[in-house]
Scaffold this motif. Structure first.
Motif, mmCIF file in Angstrom:
data_model
loop_
_atom_site.group_PDB
_atom_site.id
_atom_site.type_symbol
_atom_site.label_atom_id
_atom_site.label_comp_id
_atom_site.label_asym_id
_atom_site.label_seq_id
_atom_site.Cartn_x
_atom_site.Cartn_y
_atom_site.Cartn_z
ATOM 1 N N GLN A 253 -0.079 -4.080 -11.407
ATOM 2 C CA GLN A 253 1.033 -3.142 -11.509
ATOM 3 C C GLN A 253 0.698 -1.928 -12.389
ATOM 4 O OE1 GLN A 253 4.753 -5.028 -12.498
ATOM 5 N NE2 GLN A 253 4.432 -6.741 -11.105
ATOM 6 N N GLN A 281 5.919 -0.521 -3.995
ATOM 7 C CA GLN A 281 5.837 -1.526 -5.053
ATOM 8 C C GLN A 281 6.458 -1.000 -6.349
ATOM 9 O OE1 GLN A 281 5.567 -4.306 -3.661
ATOM 10 N NE2 GLN A 281 3.703 -5.167 -4.559
ATOM 11 N N TRP A 285 9.231 -2.647 -8.738
ATOM 12 C CA TRP A 285 9.007 -2.893 -10.168
ATOM 13 C C TRP A 285 9.968 -2.095 -11.040
ATOM 14 C CZ3 TRP A 285 3.341 -0.979 -9.472
ATOM 15 C CH2 TRP A 285 2.613 -1.888 -8.707
#
Length: 660
Positions: A253, A281, A285
């Motif tokens: 991440q 993504q 997140w």
């Protein structure tokens, strides 16, 4: 929501969801709302171009650290291109390799990964050991050093051109879990860096892995060696490029993914899939992320990176430079040399003043030690930033980046350069009430800032002038400055520096917004804008139709040749003609040689211009919409058309601005 409804930002969705939850109306988690971008992305340019490229955290951070550390650090010779150059007959690396290890045909690069003995009988392998296991590698100590250096983001080269993945890769068997150190190095760095409260980045250089880096390596019969040396064929190599990025994204991440050159040859569909996956993504997140590039992407959704350099003047949109602590190599080599702390810090200050960030590379040894000389440089930068960082962190560029005799920037590979006391760089607070002027040396008993002279700058709303003191948050009040046509003159506490520093900052606070810069913009006076090559001035032609070309003419005092530069408060100006009241306009045509035009003011990006100071009252006048600049095209003929051109070092691209 109907198909004709306008898009709603993720931040607005979160705010709405949060309010609803407060009143008990929702029973599920609100949609992630990291940015003002869309809630999802598809693998198409129109979609990924909607991603906000430079979020606030990135623009606030200013300074990051990364490091070229890997298998190529083991020979510690030449530079990080040793894996390629050792196979090129007659090269310095090839001769060194033959003398130290043997001919590459019998002592190949992958021996540095799996281990082998050199000619002297020494066992060599990339196998750093953690301090907890009796080794020298301490990722926590690295991260503490980065924080002490003043970095706000940091991370490793996750994979260089050599094809060795520094993480637990499923796609690539040549990784740091299955070979070499048997450690997930990216994971260890991520944990330590985030543990110090820094943003985590990963750099990927693997586009060139299969596009030429190993073109001197003989064809391999073993399938795994073909993978290491980029010999699988275009389809497989393109897919592997993408799969590695997905692993980094999903596994760690990262707040920022930095990529080296040669993205252009990568299959476009994979480039788009990478961006869409990363941004989607990030939505899940609830994070703002940054993707940088040197080629193959664009500045609509990503941040452009200058290697070892930066622009000569102000530049938008927001950008990044990556530079190294050494001029000779990006990785550790025996006898490596270093730039001075002064040159690196001054370059950071210069880059920030021009609207960018600086990412500094360091070069640890193969064993995982950051040499003491590199630590001293980083701590020296951190010492200055710790005392005077309010003039850097969370600031924004001003109308002018600064002044002085030292040429800094001017493109890639211009390198870090130390300035002089006469070199001053400006930054401003985000509320536009504080102007910082940082001199790259001590001028003496009086500090003079020529840009802020009485012909260009209105001082009536100044409430205080202060010297940033040796301790963070402390100041010395300065007497009321004296302003005349030669500049703003500030009386310093003493002729000699009151404390030791690599640069000295004056904080100018105003009761309202910082006044606009007059002569080159923002005043109610009319100015003439003259091309440096020809001496001809910008000409509207008088009463003409919207869309008419701008021309050049000998100055005769007519209203056609007079312009008002009006500060828009966002780093840009509108340039209005006195005769017809129309605004200069790029017409959205970014081609070199396109005609510069004029139209009624509409507030669009094509009518907004930045004034990039080149010193000596010379400016590049750069359009916000196209990124191209007003250009005289080299013509000395009165009546010739003013055109648009990519900013460059030609005087055709330069203009002086003076009162009429």
């Amino acid at each position: 929501m109907s198909s004709s409804s306008p898009p709603v930002s993720r931040r607005r969705l979160l705010a709405a969801a949060g309010a609803a939850t407060a009143f008990g109306l929702l029973r599920f988690a609100p949609e992630a709302a990291a940015t003002d971008g869309p809630g999802n992305y598809t693998a198409s340019w129109p979609s990924v171009d909607r991603h906000p490229p430079a979020p606030a955290w990135f623009q606030d951070a200013k300074f990051g650290i990364y490091y070229h550390w890997g298998v190529f650090s083991v020979p510690a010779f030449g530079n990080e291109w040793y894996p390629r150059n050792m196979y090129i007959g007659g090269s310095n690396e090839n001769r060194h390799h033959i003398a130290t290890y043997g001919d590459p045909s019998v002592w190949p690069y992958h021996n540095f990964i799996d281990g082998a003995r050199d000619k002297a009988g020494n066992y060599v392998r990339f196998a750093p050991e953690l301090v907890s296991k009796g080794g020298d590698f301490d990722p926590d100590a690295w991260a503490r050093l980065f924080k002490s250096a003043g970095a706000r983001f940091a991370g490793p080269v996750a994979e260089h051109h050599d094809g060795f993945s520094m993480w637990n890769s499923r796609a690539n068997p040549w990784n740091s879990i299955q070979h070499g150190p048997r450690l997930d190095l990216v994971g260890l760095h991520a944990q330590s860096i985030r543990g110090q409260g820094l943003k985590f980045m990963a750099s990927l250089h693997h586009a060139y892995h299969f596009n030429g880096y190993y073109d001197h390596v003989p064809p391999q019969s073993d399938a795994t060696l073909r993978m290491l040396y980029g010999q699988q064929g275009s389809a497989a190599e393109n897919k592997l490029w993408f799969d590695k990025l997905v692993e980094i994204i999903d596994g760690y991440q990262p707040d920022l993914i930095w990529q080296d050159f040669d993205l252009g040859p990568v299959q476009e569909s994979y480039r788009l899939q990478f961006l869409a996956h990363y941004y989607n993504q990030a939505v899940s997140w609830n994070k703002d992320v940054v993707a940088t590039y040197k080629d193959g992407l664009n500045d609509k959704g990503e941040v452009y990176d200058f290697e070892r350099g930066g622009p000569a003047g102000l530049l938008t949109p927001y950008w990044l430079t990556d530079d190294s602590i050494s001029s000779s190599s990006w990785c550790y080599t025996t006898g490596i040399g270093y730039y001075s702390t002064r040159a690196l810090l001054h370059s950071l200050i210069d880059r920030v003043s021009k609207g960018g960030n600086m990412l500094l590379n360091i070069a640890p040894t193969a064993a995982g030690v950051i040499p003491s000389a590199q630590q001293s440089i980083l701590l020296g930068m951190g010492d200055w930033l710790g005392r005077f960082g309010e003039a850097v962190y969370s600031t924004r560029s001003w109308t002018s980046y600064g002044e002085g005799p030292t040429r800094m920037g001017g493109g890639s590979f211009s390198g870090p350069v130390a300035g002089t006391a006469k070199d001053v760089r400006f930054t401003r607070s985000q509320d536009d009430k504080i102007l910082y002027a940082t001199a790259l040396g001590w001028q003496g008993g009086t500090m003079t800032i020529t840009t802020l002279n009485s012909n260009q700058f209105n001082l009536s709303t100044l409430t205080s002038a202060q010297l940033l003191n040796n301790a963070a948050g402390s100041y010395t009040d300065l007497p009321a400055p004296v302003q005349d046509a030669s500049g703003l003159h500030l009386t310093m506490p003493s002729a000699n520096p009151p404390f030791s520093a690599l640069a000295y900052t004056v904080k100018l606070t105003f009761s309202g917004r910082i006044p606009p810069l007059g002569g080159p913009g923002g005043s109610t006076t009319w100015v003439k804008i003259a091309n440096v090559t020809s001496g001809l001035v910008l000409d509207s032609g008088g009463t003409v139709a919207s869309g008419s070309n701008l021309k050049q003419w000998n100055y005769d005092g007519s209203a056609n040749l007079q312009w008002q530069l009006i500060d828009l408060g966002n780093g840009y100006y509108r340039i209005m003609n006195r005769a017809n009241g129309m605004a200069t306009d790029s017409w959205g045509d970014s081609a070199n040689g396109a005609s510069a035009r004029q139209a009624a003011w509409n507030g669009g990006d094509n009518q907004q211009w930045s004034l990039n100071s080149l010193g000596g009252n010379r400016y590049q006048i750069v359009n916000r919409g196209t990124g191209t600049a007003l250009d005289g095209s080299g013509s000395t003929t009165a009546g010739s058309t003013t055109v648009m051109w990519t900013p460059n070092s030609s005087t055709n691209n330069e203009w002086t601005i003076a009162g009429t």
